[in-house]
Design an enzyme around this catalytic site. Structure first.
Site, short mmCIF file in Angstrom:
data_model
loop_
_atom_site.label_atom_id
_atom_site.label_comp_id
_atom_site.label_asym_id
_atom_site.label_seq_id
_atom_site.Cartn_x
_atom_site.Cartn_y
_atom_site.Cartn_z
N ARG A 133 -3.19 18.54 9.99
CA ARG A 133 -3.87 18.97 9.08
C ARG A 133 -3.12 21.03 8.82
O ARG A 133 -3.73 22.02 7.98
CB ARG A 133 -5.33 19.97 9.47
CG ARG A 133 -6.48 18.50 9.10
CD ARG A 133 -8.25 19.39 9.59
NE ARG A 133 -7.66 19.13 10.85
CZ ARG A 133 -9.56 18.40 11.37
NH1 ARG A 133 -9.85 19.59 10.88
NH2 ARG A 133 -9.27 19.09 12.72
N LYS A 183 -21.15 5.16 12.84
CA LYS A 183 -22.42 5.06 12.29
C LYS A 183 -22.67 4.24 11.14
O LYS A 183 -21.67 4.98 9.87
CB LYS A 183 -23.05 6.56 11.69
CG LYS A 183 -23.90 7.46 13.58
CD LYS A 183 -24.36 8.37 13.17
CE LYS A 183 -24.56 8.86 14.68
NZ LYS A 183 -25.49 10.44 14.85
N GLY A 190 -11.36 12.41 10.64
CA GLY A 190 -10.70 13.18 11.98
C GLY A 190 -9.60 11.54 13.14
O GLY A 190 -9.27 11.35 13.41
N GLY A 204 -16.37 13.70 6.76
CA GLY A 204 -17.51 14.12 5.81
C GLY A 204 -17.29 14.02 4.04
O GLY A 204 -18.18 13.70 4.17
#
Length: 385
Positions: A34, A213, A343, A365
């Site tokens: 990053r 999830k 990530g 996200g």
């Protein structure tokens, strides 16, 4: 939308550019991916005579400063791990990477835009890093007055923080109302590569989904349900599908959530679940070897691959095999257009491949929301500027 590459070089000379980047990194010295991703935009701006003021955040610190830039007094609440949220360590790291000094501006005692502006204006330094903007509650509230204070520090605003562009934060969305605003090189690459798999994907299109999830990825599944040929499911989210089918999951994590019938109808046809798993103390912690083999066969035939989320609890080597096999299979496919994000997914990979068709997204996200067809506030703000 206006892009940085469209600016005339003369428009940058002697200007101060406010550059929003993503430094939301838990261990500053351990996420080279990053950090390297934001360097091209910084180098370009400096090379063409601009000063750069880097804006970012780190974590979610629970603190209110005594002095607010918007004039409302607050009682300071001390937290023991405040230093773990500071951006100060990044000043030294970025200085090493850029080969130039990066001046850190700490506003924790008091945020005064006029004082910060004076530092930027009168000093010879060309790169500045402001302290964590989330130390000020106005940042996450997308406070317009605070955004105006920030805007007063520069002449041009550049968003190069795709990973936070799904947030309505003052330094991402509201600030664009007060300055000419552009997408940086990294943000442009993100949009270009994600649009490619949404609008121009070649078939077969294979979507690999893992992590914890299902609820985080429902939007993506819905958006690709017609265009994708296969969804290869792993990680704890597979447990939710098992539970919905009435299959035993022991003490494994799963979500007690409803999944649209149009998705459940695709199980076994498009949505492929593990046929064997790795169990430990009544918990499913990885996909099994037969599943990895089956997934590998599908991946090798793909012309487009999207991957978000590891196949198991990769942090423990005993349960990393599934993710490692899938990574090897993805990297082996040299013909497919590949987009990988999240990530945990990036952290689980050994990034030694030189596949030109591979794009690693800096968003987790944000990537999921973009691929779900949702409008990201940071990107929409640039379109409307």
């Amino acid at each position: 939308m206006k892009y940085l590459r469209q600016l005339k070089l003369s428009q940058l000379k002697n200007k101060t550019c406010l550059l929003r980047v993503d430094l939301n990194i838990e261990s500053p010295g351990k996420d080279a991916f990053r950090l390297q991703a934001i360097l091209p935009t910084i180098k370009f701006l400096i090379k063409n005579g601009a000063k750069v003021v880097i804006l970012s955040h780190r974590g979610r610190p629970k603190i209110n400063l005594k002095s607010s830039p918007c004039g409302r007094s607050r009682e300071a609440r001390q937290i023991s791990s405040l230093k773990n949220f500071s951006l100060k360590p990044f000043a030294g790291i970025l200085s090493q990477l850029l080969g130039k000094p990066v001046r850190f501006i700490d506003f924790r005692n008091e945020f005064r835009a006029s004082k910060i502006h004076k530092i930027i204006t009168i000093t010879r330094d060309s790169i500045f890093l402001l302290e964590n903007l989330r130390f000020l509650p106005e940042e996450e509230k997308n406070d317009s007055r605070f955004a105006k204070f920030l805007a007063s520090l520069g002449d041009i605003y550049i968003n190069d923080a795709f990973a936070v562009s799904h947030r309505e934060n003052a330094s991402v969305e509201a600030i664009t109302k007060f300055l000419p605003s552009y997408a940086g090189f990294l943000l442009e690459k993100e949009i270009e590569n994600l649009d490619a798999v949404i609008k121009k994907s070649k078939k077969p299109l294979v979507v690999i989904l893992g992590g914890a999830k299902v609820s985080d990825k429902i939007g993506l599944i819905n958006n690709f349900l017609k265009s994708a040929d296969y969804f290869l499911i792993g990680g704890a989210m597979a447990n939710t599908f098992f539970a919905l089918q009435g299959l035993p999951v022991g003490d494994s994590f799963y979500e007690k959530t409803r999944i649209d019938e149009k998705i459940t109808r695709e199980i076994t046809r498009k949505i492929i679940l593990p046929i064997d798993t790795v169990l430990y103390k009544r918990k499913i912690l990885d996909i099994g070897p037969e599943t990895a083999k089956k997934y590998n066969e599908i991946i090798q035939k793909a012309e487009t691959i999207i991957w978000n989320g590891p196949m198991g609890m990769f942090e423990d080597k005993k349960f990393a095999k599934g993710t490692e096999v899938i990574a090897a299979a993805v990297f082996k496919n040299k013909k497919a257009k590949i987009v990988i994000g999240g990530g945990e997914t990036i952290a689980s990979l050994k990034l030694t491949t030189k596949n030109r068709n591979l794009f690693l997204s800096t968003g987790g996200g944000a990537m999921l929301e973009y691929l779900a067809g949702e409008k990201l506030p940071g990107i929409e703000a640039l379109k409307n500027n």
